[in-house]
Design a protein around this motif. Structure first.
Motif, mmCIF file in Angstrom:
data_model
loop_
_atom_site.group_PDB
_atom_site.id
_atom_site.type_symbol
_atom_site.label_atom_id
_atom_site.label_comp_id
_atom_site.label_asym_id
_atom_site.label_seq_id
_atom_site.Cartn_x
_atom_site.Cartn_y
_atom_site.Cartn_z
ATOM 1 N N PRO A 279 -29.880 -70.598 -34.175
ATOM 2 C CA PRO A 279 -29.280 -71.012 -35.448
ATOM 3 C C PRO A 279 -29.007 -69.851 -36.398
ATOM 4 C CG PRO A 279 -31.622 -71.538 -35.411
ATOM 5 C CD PRO A 279 -31.261 -71.089 -34.029
ATOM 6 N N VAL A 280 -29.539 -68.656 -36.086
ATOM 7 C CA VAL A 280 -29.273 -67.498 -36.927
ATOM 8 C C VAL A 280 -27.772 -67.186 -36.974
ATOM 9 C CG1 VAL A 280 -29.742 -65.022 -37.251
ATOM 10 C CG2 VAL A 280 -31.579 -66.552 -36.559
ATOM 11 N N MET A 281 -27.024 -67.666 -35.965
ATOM 12 C CA MET A 281 -25.574 -67.479 -35.983
ATOM 13 C C MET A 281 -24.975 -68.057 -37.259
ATOM 14 S SD MET A 281 -22.830 -66.301 -34.509
ATOM 15 C CE MET A 281 -22.736 -66.222 -32.712
ATOM 16 N N GLY A 282 -25.523 -69.138 -37.762
ATOM 17 C CA GLY A 282 -25.030 -69.710 -39.013
ATOM 18 C C GLY A 282 -25.185 -68.745 -40.172
ATOM 19 N N MET A 283 -26.340 -68.074 -40.242
ATOM 20 C CA MET A 283 -26.564 -67.068 -41.284
ATOM 21 C C MET A 283 -25.564 -65.924 -41.149
ATOM 22 S SD MET A 283 -30.719 -66.846 -41.093
ATOM 23 C CE MET A 283 -30.742 -65.484 -42.239
ATOM 24 N N ALA A 284 -25.328 -65.502 -39.892
ATOM 25 C CA ALA A 284 -24.426 -64.381 -39.651
ATOM 26 C C ALA A 284 -23.000 -64.732 -40.066
ATOM 27 C CB ALA A 284 -24.476 -63.979 -38.182
ATOM 28 N N ARG A 285 -22.543 -65.925 -39.696
ATOM 29 C CA ARG A 285 -21.180 -66.314 -40.055
ATOM 30 C C ARG A 285 -21.034 -66.459 -41.576
ATOM 31 N NH1 ARG A 285 -17.994 -64.561 -36.193
ATOM 32 N NH2 ARG A 285 -18.269 -65.598 -34.195
ATOM 33 N N TYR A 286 -22.084 -66.938 -42.227
ATOM 34 C CA TYR A 286 -22.024 -67.056 -43.695
ATOM 35 C C TYR A 286 -21.886 -65.674 -44.334
ATOM 36 C CZ TYR A 286 -23.172 -68.264 -48.497
ATOM 37 O OH TYR A 286 -23.124 -68.421 -49.860
ATOM 38 N N GLN A 287 -22.671 -64.713 -43.860
ATOM 39 C CA GLN A 287 -22.578 -63.361 -44.411
ATOM 40 C C GLN A 287 -21.205 -62.758 -44.158
ATOM 41 O OE1 GLN A 287 -23.871 -61.469 -46.422
ATOM 42 N NE2 GLN A 287 -23.362 -59.367 -45.868
ATOM 43 N N GLU A 288 -20.657 -62.999 -42.976
ATOM 44 C CA GLU A 288 -19.298 -62.518 -42.683
ATOM 45 C C GLU A 288 -18.309 -63.152 -43.653
ATOM 46 O OE1 GLU A 288 -16.239 -62.121 -38.885
ATOM 47 O OE2 GLU A 288 -17.729 -63.727 -38.903
ATOM 48 N N ALA A 289 -18.469 -64.451 -43.908
ATOM 49 C CA ALA A 289 -17.571 -65.153 -44.834
ATOM 50 C C ALA A 289 -17.647 -64.561 -46.239
ATOM 51 C CB ALA A 289 -17.923 -66.639 -44.865
ATOM 52 N N GLU A 290 -18.857 -64.240 -46.671
ATOM 53 C CA GLU A 290 -19.031 -63.662 -48.012
ATOM 54 C C GLU A 290 -18.257 -62.349 -48.141
ATOM 55 O OE1 GLU A 290 -21.744 -64.950 -50.837
ATOM 56 O OE2 GLU A 290 -20.096 -66.113 -49.983
ATOM 57 N N LEU A 291 -18.379 -61.498 -47.147
ATOM 58 C CA LEU A 291 -17.683 -60.217 -47.198
ATOM 59 C C LEU A 291 -16.165 -60.416 -47.182
ATOM 60 C CD1 LEU A 291 -20.025 -58.288 -44.769
ATOM 61 C CD2 LEU A 291 -19.515 -57.577 -47.112
ATOM 62 N N LEU A 292 -15.688 -61.324 -46.343
ATOM 63 C CA LEU A 292 -14.254 -61.585 -46.273
ATOM 64 C C LEU A 292 -13.738 -62.156 -47.592
ATOM 65 C CD1 LEU A 292 -14.138 -63.102 -42.682
ATOM 66 C CD2 LEU A 292 -13.161 -60.904 -43.384
ATOM 67 N N ARG A 293 -14.516 -63.031 -48.208
ATOM 68 C CA ARG A 293 -14.100 -63.597 -49.506
ATOM 69 C C ARG A 293 -13.982 -62.505 -50.559
ATOM 70 N NH1 ARG A 293 -16.969 -64.803 -53.872
ATOM 71 N NH2 ARG A 293 -18.983 -64.763 -52.797
ATOM 72 N N LEU A 294 -14.969 -61.628 -50.626
ATOM 73 C CA LEU A 294 -14.958 -60.565 -51.623
ATOM 74 C C LEU A 294 -13.784 -59.610 -51.403
ATOM 75 C CD1 LEU A 294 -18.781 -59.785 -51.797
ATOM 76 C CD2 LEU A 294 -17.388 -60.866 -53.576
ATOM 77 N N CYS A 295 -13.389 -59.444 -50.133
ATOM 78 C CA CYS A 295 -12.254 -58.568 -49.814
ATOM 79 C C CYS A 295 -10.901 -59.256 -50.019
ATOM 80 C CB CYS A 295 -12.360 -58.081 -48.372
ATOM 81 S SG CYS A 295 -13.710 -56.907 -48.099
ATOM 82 N N GLY A 296 -10.930 -60.560 -50.324
ATOM 83 C CA GLY A 296 -9.686 -61.279 -50.568
ATOM 84 C C GLY A 296 -9.049 -61.868 -49.332
ATOM 85 N N GLU A 297 -9.749 -61.835 -48.197
ATOM 86 C CA GLU A 297 -9.218 -62.427 -46.962
ATOM 87 C C GLU A 297 -9.663 -63.891 -46.915
ATOM 88 O OE1 GLU A 297 -9.984 -59.952 -43.532
ATOM 89 O OE2 GLU A 297 -9.883 -58.146 -44.764
ATOM 90 N N LEU A 298 -9.015 -64.700 -47.737
ATOM 91 C CA LEU A 298 -9.509 -66.044 -48.032
ATOM 92 C C LEU A 298 -9.410 -66.997 -46.846
ATOM 93 C CD1 LEU A 298 -8.230 -66.557 -51.698
ATOM 94 C CD2 LEU A 298 -10.244 -65.334 -50.855
ATOM 95 N N ASP A 299 -8.335 -66.922 -46.082
ATOM 96 C CA ASP A 299 -8.217 -67.820 -44.924
ATOM 97 C C ASP A 299 -9.285 -67.513 -43.879
ATOM 98 O OD1 ASP A 299 -6.062 -69.060 -46.101
ATOM 99 O OD2 ASP A 299 -4.550 -67.947 -44.952
ATOM 100 N N ALA A 300 -9.488 -66.220 -43.618
ATOM 101 C CA ALA A 300 -10.520 -65.828 -42.656
ATOM 102 C C ALA A 300 -11.900 -66.206 -43.170
ATOM 103 C CB ALA A 300 -10.444 -64.327 -42.384
ATOM 104 N N ALA A 301 -12.105 -66.075 -44.474
ATOM 105 C CA ALA A 301 -13.389 -66.447 -45.066
ATOM 106 C C ALA A 301 -13.645 -67.935 -44.893
ATOM 107 C CB ALA A 301 -13.414 -66.070 -46.543
#
Length: 556
Positions: A279-301
């Motif tokens: 289930p740690v994959m969920g944590m990893a994907r969330y962290q990836e989403a956070e970085l993508l959101r901050l970078c403005g890659e909203l669809d990928a986030a």
């Protein structure tokens, strides 16, 4: 390869901590059946240290059985290798197999009637189970017993396990100072080379998680830096796994190394993809989403948040902030309100840890949608949490929030004073993104007080940080503020921002993305984003067309 020279070469590599060289040589020798039990132990650990977990487990089982075959003389070592197998299976999420190996270790020792250090290792799971269910009295007693066994046998690995358990228990009990001292002592043993790398990786991950739960970002960053230096001296070392990689990415993000953070979290996702039930994959994907959101890659986030949810990790509060960035304000507000209800303020312990990030999101969303009352309530609660935890990070967040609320209420002077205090806090914590966001608020306060010069300088300083980080949405906000403040100035042709004009001028000279990045002191990724934006604004699709446009409009 001559056997004796090969063994000498492998052992020398082992001594200098060149794990990959040691692994390659030992594996070749083992294929021909030339390894005794001591060298097979080295092969097992070298496989584990270089990230070959499945192979390490197979070799460790062979080591365990070889020690058993030695009779009473090998009993303690057989038990210890059963313990290592139990630990590695637990780290891989194979809890049934982990329990089986630990039970086997206990039975071996019981049958032989041995009082040895391995007894202490077998107490650790009991302490961890007590800690996870909130039975801090049992956890404290158990880890104290671990430390007593470690002291009697002077076992460095067990000493660290005892310190970790006692430190984690103290932090869970709210004894932050005492807990931090124990955790720090455990990490000193790691960085001075007193323990085997397997224990070092466990210790680091435990310390980072404890620091995260105590909102002690500074301590987590310091130990991450120290352990990274320790790792750099060891060839081929892969001491971190799964959840540990996620937290390392969070720390990299906090200190402003966003590209490194994204690389780290994608490594974590790749590693976790080999363990389909983790289930740690969920944590990893969330962290990836956070970085993508901050970078403005909203669809990928958005896709990454959805994947996090599919793995059982709530996509909030990040998804609410994504909705805010997408202009879906009502959905953002509804989401943060629901999550705050889900983690009540009086929930204590783990609920507070989960609630605090939602509070900061609720403040941002509340101010964005004009609900100052909601932002005020969340700010007051965040201030109390910061006081209760005694965390510099939470204090910086609370002071920033109070300044933002005052600014929204029209009290620019009071807001300005608090925001300067918040900026100093973030500077001390070496958190460039948070510091830059506060500078943007300081700029607005100064502007509202009529100090346009200071406001302009603060915006320019903030946008420089955002550009270096690759924080596209924040950069756009600063450009919009500059445009508002410079309303009487002549706008750039094509609606380009000042930085886009600089990029276009350099591209028109024939400069590559790398050369543009070097001149402007930004990343190639940021250059590529500027090019994409200006291509869209100008209605062109190639560098040559953009260059022609620059000549036509006098920007060459």
């Amino acid at each position: 390869m001559d056997v004796q020279s090969g063994l000498a070469e492998a052992r020398a590599a082992w001594e200098r901590r060149a794990w990959l060289d040691a692994y390659d040589t030992l594996r070749a020798l083992d294929a021909d059946g030339h390894l005794g039990v001591a060298d097979l132990e080295r092969l097992a650990m070298a496989a584990q240290l270089t990230g070959r977990d499945a192979e390490a487990l197979v070799v460790m089982e062979r080591v365990h059985h070889l020690h058993l075959d030695r009779g009473v003389d090998g009993t303690a070592r057989a038990a210890r290798w059963a313990i290592w197998l139990g630990i590695l299976h637990a780290l891989a999420g194979s809890h049934a197999q982990s329990g089986g190996w630990l039970s086997r270790a206990g039975r071996i020792l019981d049958d032989a009637g041995l009082d040895v250090a391995e007894r202490g290792f077998l107490l650790v799971p009991t302490g961890l189970r007590a800690l996870s269910r909130g039975d801090l009295e049992t956890a404290g007693q158990t880890f104290a017993a671990v430390s007593e066994v470690a002291r009697r046998f002077n076992d460095p690995d067990l000493i660290v396990m005892g310190l970790l358990g006692r430190g984690q228990t103290a932090v869970a009990a709210g004894q932050m100072q005492a807990g931090a001292a124990l955790l720090d002592e455990s990490m000193v043993a790691v960085t001075t080379g007193d323990v085997i790398p397997l224990i070092a990786g466990i210790a680091y991950c435990a310390v980072i998680i404890a620091c995260r739960d105590a909102f002690d970002r500074q301590r987590a960053r310091e130990w991450t830096t120290a352990l990274s230096r320790w790792c750099d001296d060891q060839q081929g070392l892969h001491p971190f796994r799964g959840q540990c990689l996620v937290h390392r990415s969070e720390i990299m993000q906090f200190r402003g190394a966003w590209e490194e953070a994204l690389t780290e979290i994608r490594e974590a996702c790749d590693h976790l993809s080999r363990r389909p039930e983790d289930p740690v994959m969920g944590m990893a994907r969330y962290q990836e989403a956070e970085l993508l959101r901050l970078c403005g890659e909203l669809d990928a986030a958005e896709e990454a948040y959805r994947e996090a949810s599919a793995w059982g990790r709530s996509p909030q509060p990040g998804l609410a902030l994504l909705r805010l960035a997408q202009g879906r304000n009502d959905e953002a507000m509804a989401a943060v309100n629901r999550v705050l209800d889900q983690h009540p303020a009086n929930g204590g312990g783990d609920a507070v840890v989960k609630r605090a990030p939602v509070l900061t999101a609720a403040i941002e969303v509340g101010l964005a949608v004009g609900d100052r009352a909601a932002a005020e309530r969340a700010t007051t609660e965040l201030e109390q949490v910061a006081e209760d935890f005694g965390s510099d990070y939470l204090r910086a967040a609370a002071v920033s929030a109070r300044g933002a609320v005052l600014l929204a209420a029209g009290d620019a002077a009071a807001a300005n004073a608090l925001l300067h205090e918040a900026f100093d806090c973030w500077q001390r914590l070496e958190a460039p993104y948070e510091a830059a966001r506060v500078r943007g608020l300081v700029a607005r306060a100064c502007w509202e007080m009529g100090d346009l010069d200071t406001a302009t300088m603060e915006v320019e300083a903030a946008r420089a940080t955002f550009e270096q980080l690759g924080a596209a949405p924040d950069l756009a906000a600063m450009d919009a503020m500059l445009a508002d403040m410079d309303g009487q100035g002549e706008p750039a042709p094509g609606g380009l921002t000042p930085r886009e004009v600089e990029v276009l001028q350099l591209v028109a000279t024939g400069a590559s993305n790398r050369e543009v990045a070097d001149v402007l002191v930004i990343s190639e990724r940021t250059v590529a984003r500027h090019l994409s934006n200006l291509f869209t604004k100008l209605g062109v699709s190639t560098r040559s067309a953009a260059t022609a446009w620059a000549y036509e409009h006098g920007l060459r």
